[in-house]
Scaffold this active site. Structure first.
Site, PDB file in Angstrom:
ATOM      1  N   PRO A 210      33.965  34.069  41.185  1.00 25.00           N
ATOM      2  CA  PRO A 210      35.382  33.772  40.900  1.00 25.00           C
ATOM      3  C   PRO A 210      36.304  33.834  42.102  1.00 25.00           C
ATOM      4  O   PRO A 210      37.387  33.247  42.075  1.00 25.00           O
ATOM      5  CB  PRO A 210      35.768  34.860  39.886  1.00 25.00           C
ATOM      6  CG  PRO A 210      34.501  35.431  39.383  1.00 25.00           C
ATOM      7  CD  PRO A 210      33.503  35.255  40.465  1.00 25.00           C
ATOM      8  N   PHE A 211      35.904  34.559  43.163  1.00 25.07           N
ATOM      9  CA  PHE A 211      36.817  34.760  44.288  1.00 25.07           C
ATOM     10  C   PHE A 211      36.187  34.301  45.603  1.00 25.07           C
ATOM     11  O   PHE A 211      36.322  34.948  46.639  1.00 25.07           O
ATOM     12  CB  PHE A 211      37.239  36.230  44.365  1.00 25.07           C
ATOM     13  CG  PHE A 211      37.899  36.705  43.106  1.00 25.07           C
ATOM     14  CD1 PHE A 211      39.210  36.372  42.803  1.00 25.07           C
ATOM     15  CD2 PHE A 211      37.195  37.454  42.172  1.00 25.07           C
ATOM     16  CE1 PHE A 211      39.806  36.779  41.625  1.00 25.07           C
ATOM     17  CE2 PHE A 211      37.772  37.869  40.992  1.00 25.07           C
ATOM     18  CZ  PHE A 211      39.089  37.533  40.717  1.00 25.07           C
ATOM     19  N   GLU A 228      34.690  40.018  43.037  1.00 26.82           N
ATOM     20  CA  GLU A 228      35.550  41.136  42.641  1.00 26.82           C
ATOM     21  C   GLU A 228      37.008  40.935  43.025  1.00 26.82           C
ATOM     22  O   GLU A 228      37.333  40.607  44.169  1.00 26.82           O
ATOM     23  CB  GLU A 228      35.030  42.443  43.270  1.00 26.82           C
ATOM     24  CG  GLU A 228      35.821  43.665  42.869  1.00 26.82           C
ATOM     25  CD  GLU A 228      35.173  44.966  43.329  1.00 26.82           C
ATOM     26  OE1 GLU A 228      35.756  46.032  43.072  1.00 26.82           O
ATOM     27  OE2 GLU A 228      34.082  44.913  43.947  1.00 26.82           O
ATOM     28  N   LYS A 244      31.591  48.283  39.542  1.00 29.03           N
ATOM     29  CA  LYS A 244      30.642  49.350  39.848  1.00 29.03           C
ATOM     30  C   LYS A 244      29.556  49.286  38.791  1.00 29.03           C
ATOM     31  O   LYS A 244      29.821  49.387  37.593  1.00 29.03           O
ATOM     32  CB  LYS A 244      31.310  50.731  39.844  1.00 29.03           C
ATOM     33  CG  LYS A 244      31.811  51.144  41.206  1.00 29.03           C
ATOM     34  CD  LYS A 244      30.667  51.488  42.133  1.00 29.03           C
ATOM     35  CE  LYS A 244      31.108  51.570  43.586  1.00 29.03           C
ATOM     36  NZ  LYS A 244      30.878  50.330  44.309  1.00 29.03           N
TER      37      LYS A 244
END
Length: 426
Positions: A210-211, A228, A244
Site C-alpha cells: 500500500p505504501f 506500513e 508487529k
C-alpha cells in the site's frame, strides 16, 4: 500551477512518465497498488522536478524548520523523507556508524509537476499541463530490463546476530526494556544498477504494497515496498497503523491458511503487537485532544504477496494548537521500529546493531494541498547511491521475552526475500 485532466491508459502512460522522468533530478512516485481503506488518499501520484528544496541533518532543528518550509507552500504537494537518525535530535542519542549511503537526514521538495493517476484518467498540475502531457506521450515506454551487478553481503554475521539477540534478551530479563527491534544491514559497496526505475517496477511487481514509493534525488535512489503506515492526518484525525507480527506465505492454500491461523494465535506475535500499540497510544497522547486516543482495530490480519502481518490501527483527534511537524516529532520514529520503552530500546539498538539505519526505519510521504499528510515506515526498502555505488537494505524483527533467535533470524531473511528476488531477476 495550471491544471488539466486527460484520458489515458494509466499503466502505459505511467511507464512513459517514468522514462520521461529520467531527465529530471527530483522524482517521487507513490503507488498504493490497489490497496485502499477509509484513510486512503493516493492511488498513484508522481511528483517531478523541484521548485524549492528542504534538507537537514540531525541537530539542525529539523522539524521546526520543516514546518516553516511547508507553511510557505500551503496549497502544494510536498513529498519527502525523514531519516531514522533524526532520533539523535529528539533524544540524548547518537549514531556511531558512518553514513555510508550519503543521504541527508531529511529531504522534501516542492514539485513543479504533479501527475495523479486514477482509473484511466490523468490529472496534471504544471505550468503548462498540455505540454507535459504531449512530452510524456511522445516518450518511449520505460525499458523494463535492468541490470544489477555486484554481491550482497551482510554487515552482521549469523553469529553476530545471535550474540546481539542474547544481549538484548538479557536486558529484557533484567527489566531494562520489554521489547527491542534489532535490525541488520545487507549491502554492496560496489553495486551497479542500470535503470533503477525498472528495478522499482520489478520490486513492486514481486511485492505490491500500500505504501510503495520510488524516490530519486540526483543520483540517489530509494525503492520502497513498504506495507506500513507510520502516521497520517485526515482532517482533524491522526492515524497510526503499526505492524508487529509476521509470517511467511504458504506453498499452497492449505499451508497458507495454516500459517495465517498460527500467526493470529501466536502469543509472542500478539504480545509484540500489543506492546507497540500501547507505545503508539502514548506517543499520540502528546498530540491529541485529551480522551480521544483509541484503538480502532486490534490485531488485524492482513495478507501481502510474501507475508502475512498483524496490523493495528490507533487514532485520535489532533490537538488544534499543534502544528503538523510537532505532531510528527512527538511520534517519531515509528514505535514498531524501536521497541518499548522507546528511548531505552533505541539506546540498546544503537549499542548492538552494526550499521547506521539512515533512511531505513524513518518515513517517506507527503504533505498535501488539503492540509493532510501521510508517512510510511521505511521497511522492505532498497537504498542506492549511483555516484558511490553503495547499495543497502535492512531487515529487522522484534525481540521479546518469548522470542527465539533462530526464528527471528529466519524472519529477517523472509523480510528481505522480495528485494533479493528483484535484484536477482534481471
Amino acid at each position: 500551477m495550471a491544471e488539466a485532466i486527460f484520458e489515458v491508459h494509466s499503466e502505459l502512460f505511467l511507464s512513459k512518465a517514468l522514462q520521461w522522468s529520467k531527465g529530471f533530478e527530483h522524482v517521487c512516485l507513490f503507488q498504493s497498488n490497489g490497496f485502499s481503506n477509509q484513510y486512503s488518499q493516493v492511488d498513484c501520484l508522481m511528483a517531478i522536478d523541484a521548485a524549492e528544496v528542504f534538507t537537514s541533518k540531525a541537530g539542525q532543528s529539523t522539524f521546526e524548520r520543516l514546518e516553516q518550509f511547508k507553511s510557505r507552500f500551503p496549497d502544494q504537494w510536498i513529498p519527502g523523507f525523514l531519516s531514522y537518525d533524526l532520533k539523535n535530535e529528539l533524544e540524548d542519542l547518537q549514531t556511531q556508524f558512518p553514513n555510508r549511503t550519503g543521504f541527508p537526514d531529511a529531504y522534501f521538495f516542492v514539485p513543479k509537476i504533479i501527475l495523479q493517476f486514477k482509473s484511466n484518467s490523468l490529472h496534471i498540475q504544471a505550468e503548462d499541463p498540455s505540454a507535459v502531457y504531449q512530452a510524456i506521450l511522445n516518450s518511449e515506454n520505460l525499458n523494463r530490463a535492468f541490470q544489477y551487478s555486484g554481491d550482497i553481503k551482510s554487515r552482521m554475521t549469523r553469529e553476530d546476530y545471535f550474540h546481539a539477540f542474547d544481549q538484548i534478551k538479557g536486558h529484557i530479563q533484567r527489566g531494562d526494556i520489554y521489547e527491542a527491534n534489532l535490525c541488520q544491514e545487507f549491502f554492496d559497496d560496489d553495486a551497479k544498477i542500470e535503470n533503477p526505475e525498472a528495478l522499482f517496477n520489478k520490486l513492486n511487481e514481486i511485492s505490491p504494497t500500500p505504501f510503495a514509493c520510488f524516490f530519486k534525488v540526483k543520483q540517489s535512489y530509494i525503492l520502497s515496498a513498504s506495507p506500513e503506515r507510520f502516521l497520517a492526518k485526515r482532517g482533524n484525525t491522526l492515524i497510526s497503523q503499526p505492524i508487529k507480527g509476521t509470517s511467511a506465505r504458504g506453498k499452497d492454500e492449505t499451508e497458507d491458511e495454516m500459517l495465517k491461523n498460527k500467526l493470529a494465535n501466536n502469543p509472542k506475535e500478539i504480545a509484540e503487537n500489543v506492546m507497540i500499540v500501547d507505545l503508539v497510544r502514548n506517543d499520540l497522547t502528546r498530540s491529541a485532544v485529551p480522551g480521544t486516543v483509541k484503538v480502532t482495530e486490534k490485531l488485524g490480519l492482513y495478507t501481502f504477496k510474501h507475508v502475512h502481518q498483524l496490523i493495528s490501527t490507533i487514532s485520535c483527534e489532533k490537538n488544534p494548537t499543534m502544528t503538523d511537524c510537532e505532531v510528527i516529532e512527538n511520534t517519531f520514529p515509528a514505535g514498531s521500529m524501536t521497541g518499548a520503552p522507546k528511548i531505552s530500546a533505541m539506546q540498546l539498538c544503537d549499542r548492538y546493531e552494526t550499521s547506521r539505519r539512515g533512511v531505513y526505519s524513518g518515513a517517506i510521504g507527503y504533505f498535501s494541498p488539503d492540509g493532510n499528510f501521510d508517512l510510511n515506515v521505511v521497511i522492505r526498502t532498497l537504498i542506492y547511491n549511483a555516484e558511490t555505488h553503495y547499495l543497502s537494505f535492512h531487515t529487522g524483527g522484534a525481540i521479546t521475552m518469548d522470542a527465539e533467535a533462530e526464528s527471528e533470524y529466519a524472519e529477517c531473511l523472509t523480510k528481505g526475500a522480495a528485494i533479493r528476488s528483484a535484484l536477482n531477476s534481471f
